[in-house]
Scaffold this motif. Sequence first.
Motif, PDB file in Angstrom:
ATOM      1  N   SER A  15      33.023  26.875  36.277  1.00 40.78           N
ATOM      2  CA  SER A  15      32.381  25.720  36.832  1.00 40.78           C
ATOM      3  C   SER A  15      33.209  25.787  38.210  1.00 40.78           C
ATOM      4  N   LEU A  16      34.446  26.166  38.135  1.00 36.00           N
ATOM      5  CA  LEU A  16      35.215  26.049  39.518  1.00 36.00           C
ATOM      6  C   LEU A  16      35.040  27.207  40.338  1.00 36.00           C
ATOM      7  N   MET A  17      34.859  28.299  39.629  1.00 37.00           N
ATOM      8  CA  MET A  17      34.451  29.662  40.372  1.00 37.00           C
ATOM      9  C   MET A  17      33.199  29.314  41.023  1.00 37.00           C
ATOM     10  N   VAL A  52      29.534  38.741  38.900  1.00 36.18           N
ATOM     11  CA  VAL A  52      29.948  38.218  40.388  1.00 36.18           C
ATOM     12  C   VAL A  52      29.277  39.280  41.266  1.00 36.18           C
ATOM     13  N   TYR A  53      29.250  40.378  41.245  1.00 41.04           N
ATOM     14  CA  TYR A  53      28.516  41.388  41.935  1.00 41.04           C
ATOM     15  C   TYR A  53      27.073  40.939  42.249  1.00 41.04           C
ATOM     16  N   PHE A  54      26.229  40.769  41.030  1.00 40.10           N
ATOM     17  CA  PHE A  54      24.887  40.350  41.195  1.00 40.10           C
ATOM     18  C   PHE A  54      24.779  39.232  41.929  1.00 40.10           C
ATOM     19  N   ILE A  81      39.070  34.414  43.450  1.00 35.55           N
ATOM     20  CA  ILE A  81      38.096  35.186  42.640  1.00 35.55           C
ATOM     21  C   ILE A  81      38.733  36.307  42.018  1.00 35.55           C
ATOM     22  N   LYS A  82      39.650  37.187  42.900  1.00 35.06           N
ATOM     23  CA  LYS A  82      40.202  38.170  42.169  1.00 35.06           C
ATOM     24  C   LYS A  82      41.013  37.945  40.977  1.00 35.06           C
ATOM     25  N   LYS A  83      41.830  36.810  41.189  1.00 37.29           N
ATOM     26  CA  LYS A  83      42.877  36.530  39.935  1.00 37.29           C
ATOM     27  C   LYS A  83      41.814  36.078  38.767  1.00 37.29           C
ATOM     28  N   THR A  84      40.864  35.257  38.810  1.00 39.70           N
ATOM     29  CA  THR A  84      40.139  34.838  38.171  1.00 39.70           C
ATOM     30  C   THR A  84      39.465  36.034  37.289  1.00 39.70           C
ATOM     31  N   ILE A  85      39.070  37.107  37.749  1.00 43.06           N
ATOM     32  CA  ILE A  85      38.451  38.241  37.339  1.00 43.06           C
ATOM     33  C   ILE A  85      39.268  38.878  36.519  1.00 43.06           C
ATOM     34  N   PRO A 101      41.232  43.026  60.951  1.00 39.67           N
ATOM     35  CA  PRO A 101      41.615  41.691  61.081  1.00 39.67           C
ATOM     36  C   PRO A 101      40.388  40.749  60.378  1.00 39.67           C
ATOM     37  N   ALA A 102      39.148  41.237  60.916  1.00 40.67           N
ATOM     38  CA  ALA A 102      38.107  40.457  60.851  1.00 40.67           C
ATOM     39  C   ALA A 102      37.652  40.726  59.175  1.00 40.67           C
ATOM     40  N   VAL A 103      37.952  41.847  58.692  1.00 46.38           N
ATOM     41  CA  VAL A 103      37.634  41.702  57.349  1.00 46.38           C
ATOM     42  C   VAL A 103      38.584  40.903  56.510  1.00 46.38           C
ATOM     43  N   ASN A 104      39.776  41.046  56.697  1.00 46.16           N
ATOM     44  CA  ASN A 104      40.996  40.018  56.443  1.00 46.16           C
ATOM     45  C   ASN A 104      40.371  38.468  56.380  1.00 46.16           C
ATOM     46  N   LEU A 105      39.847  38.067  57.659  1.00 44.32           N
ATOM     47  CA  LEU A 105      39.443  36.766  57.716  1.00 44.32           C
ATOM     48  C   LEU A 105      38.097  36.371  56.917  1.00 44.32           C
ATOM     49  N   ARG A 106      37.273  37.437  56.765  1.00 42.81           N
ATOM     50  CA  ARG A 106      36.226  37.086  55.849  1.00 42.81           C
ATOM     51  C   ARG A 106      36.604  36.934  54.403  1.00 42.81           C
ATOM     52  N   LYS A 107      37.701  37.633  53.979  1.00 41.29           N
ATOM     53  CA  LYS A 107      38.485  37.577  52.577  1.00 41.29           C
ATOM     54  C   LYS A 107      38.798  36.306  52.389  1.00 41.29           C
TER      55      LYS A 107
END
Length: 216
Positions: free
Chosen positions: A150-152, A69-71, A202-206, A188-194
Amino acid sequence: MKDALYAVITGDIVDSSSLSTTDRNVIEVHLNNIANKCSKYTDSQFDMFRGDSVQGVLKSCKLSLRVAVYFKAKTNAIRIEKGDRTPKVDIRLSIGIGKVDYLSNNILASDGPAFKFSGHTLDTMKKSGRDLTLTTTSNKTNKQWDIILSLMEEVMNGWSIASAETVALLLWDDNEKHLSKILGISQPAVNLRKKHARWDAIKKTIEYYEKQFARK
């Protein structure tokens, strides 16, 4: 070595032949930088080949999806033009988990089931249109992760460049205060990007992946 399981990641840039020589040179530099950073974050080794492809081996199968995912994120974040907001560069990635019969200082000279799983599956992905896959010795595991990944893919294909840049950082440090300083934006902008990047999913899948492959 023959009793241990390794993760091999093979990737190549999507539709690289349609890119200009200048753009391909830029991408090659970025891929080298991404590979070097992965080697620092994890116990891994990556080699480039053909200028648009990369292959690496990880001793920790657990971290293989995070690295993939990093790549993906760092590649999507490459700006071909200064004002780009939507990713213009993409990469397909095949993870293979299995034994390694021979591990050379030159990754491309190495051999074993993990390398075959990764390399052979990548070849089929070019026809199927998939961007991220996992192949192991277990058909049950392969089918399970075929659905999940495939969902990811659908989530990741909706990233903007800003989303991809944020996810690349979140994979190794999810402290919003730290990210705010690195990105030069408010917390807050970081949170919005997340939220836009669907980071929680994504985090839960990883995390689910890392729990499943923790002992491999």
